[in-house]
Design a protein around this motif. Structure first.
Motif, PDB file in Angstrom:
ATOM      1  N   ALA A   1       0.830  -1.207   0.000  1.00 46.94           N
ATOM      2  CA  ALA A   1       0.000   0.000   0.000  1.00 46.94           C
ATOM      3  C   ALA A   1       0.865   1.259   0.000  1.00 46.94           C
ATOM      4  O   ALA A   1       0.520   2.252  -0.655  1.00 46.94           O
ATOM      5  N   THR A   2       1.983   1.233   0.703  1.00 44.91           N
ATOM      6  CA  THR A   2       2.881   2.387   0.719  1.00 44.91           C
ATOM      7  C   THR A   2       3.417   2.660  -0.677  1.00 44.91           C
ATOM      8  O   THR A   2       3.404   3.805  -1.151  1.00 44.91           O
ATOM      9  N   TYR A   3       3.885   1.633  -1.365  1.00 44.79           N
ATOM     10  CA  TYR A   3       4.410   1.816  -2.721  1.00 44.79           C
ATOM     11  C   TYR A   3       3.308   2.221  -3.695  1.00 44.79           C
ATOM     12  O   TYR A   3       3.536   3.023  -4.600  1.00 44.79           O
ATOM     13  N   THR A   4       2.108   1.704  -3.509  1.00 47.46           N
ATOM     14  CA  THR A   4       0.978   2.097  -4.355  1.00 47.46           C
ATOM     15  C   THR A   4       0.668   3.579  -4.150  1.00 47.46           C
ATOM     16  O   THR A   4       0.421   4.314  -5.108  1.00 47.46           O
ATOM     17  N   ARG A   5       0.718   4.041  -2.904  1.00 48.04           N
ATOM     18  CA  ARG A   5       0.478   5.456  -2.606  1.00 48.04           C
ATOM     19  C   ARG A   5       1.568   6.324  -3.211  1.00 48.04           C
ATOM     20  O   ARG A   5       1.290   7.360  -3.827  1.00 48.04           O
ATOM     21  N   VAL A   6       2.835   5.912  -3.071  1.00 46.96           N
ATOM     22  CA  VAL A   6       3.949   6.674  -3.643  1.00 46.96           C
ATOM     23  C   VAL A   6       3.790   6.789  -5.154  1.00 46.96           C
ATOM     24  O   VAL A   6       3.943   7.863  -5.731  1.00 46.96           O
ATOM     25  N   PHE A   7       3.439   5.677  -5.802  1.00 48.27           N
ATOM     26  CA  PHE A   7       3.248   5.705  -7.255  1.00 48.27           C
ATOM     27  C   PHE A   7       2.121   6.666  -7.633  1.00 48.27           C
ATOM     28  O   PHE A   7       2.245   7.455  -8.568  1.00 48.27           O
TER      29      PHE A   7
END
Length: 93
Positions: free
Chosen positions: A62-68
């Motif tokens: 979820a963190t990487y999805t948010r960053v993207f």
């Protein structure tokens, strides 16, 4: 590198391609130091200088999805992206 940028120009007009470029002038709060790929919102592969890491923990994915998503919002697309690519090619010549 000019040939690679030229290839990006070529594929950027294809219907199935969404090419976003973050301008150097963009107001951004973060800039990831590593490259990462998100697969099916269940797995993220992170490429570091010395290793490749696969993350499957939902909170980390979820963190990487948010960053993207945040990076995608400040990116430019279409004509604006192609103009930046053209500027980069011109700067190389």
């Amino acid at each position: 590198m000019a040939d690679q940028l030229g290839h990006l120009l070529t594929v950027s007009v294809l219907q199935q391609v969404s090419l976003g470029i973050i301008p150097t002038t963009a107001d951004r709060v973060m800039w990831p130091l590593e490259a990462f790929w998100i697969y099916d919102n269940e797995r993220v592969v992170i490429e570091l200088a010395t290793a490749e890491i696969t993350v499957r923990q939902p909170s980390e994915v979820a963190t990487y999805t948010r960053v993207f998503a945040e990076m995608a919002q400040i990116a430019v697309y279409g004509k604006e992206a192609r103009a930046l690519i053209t500027e980069a090619i011109d700067a190389l010549e």
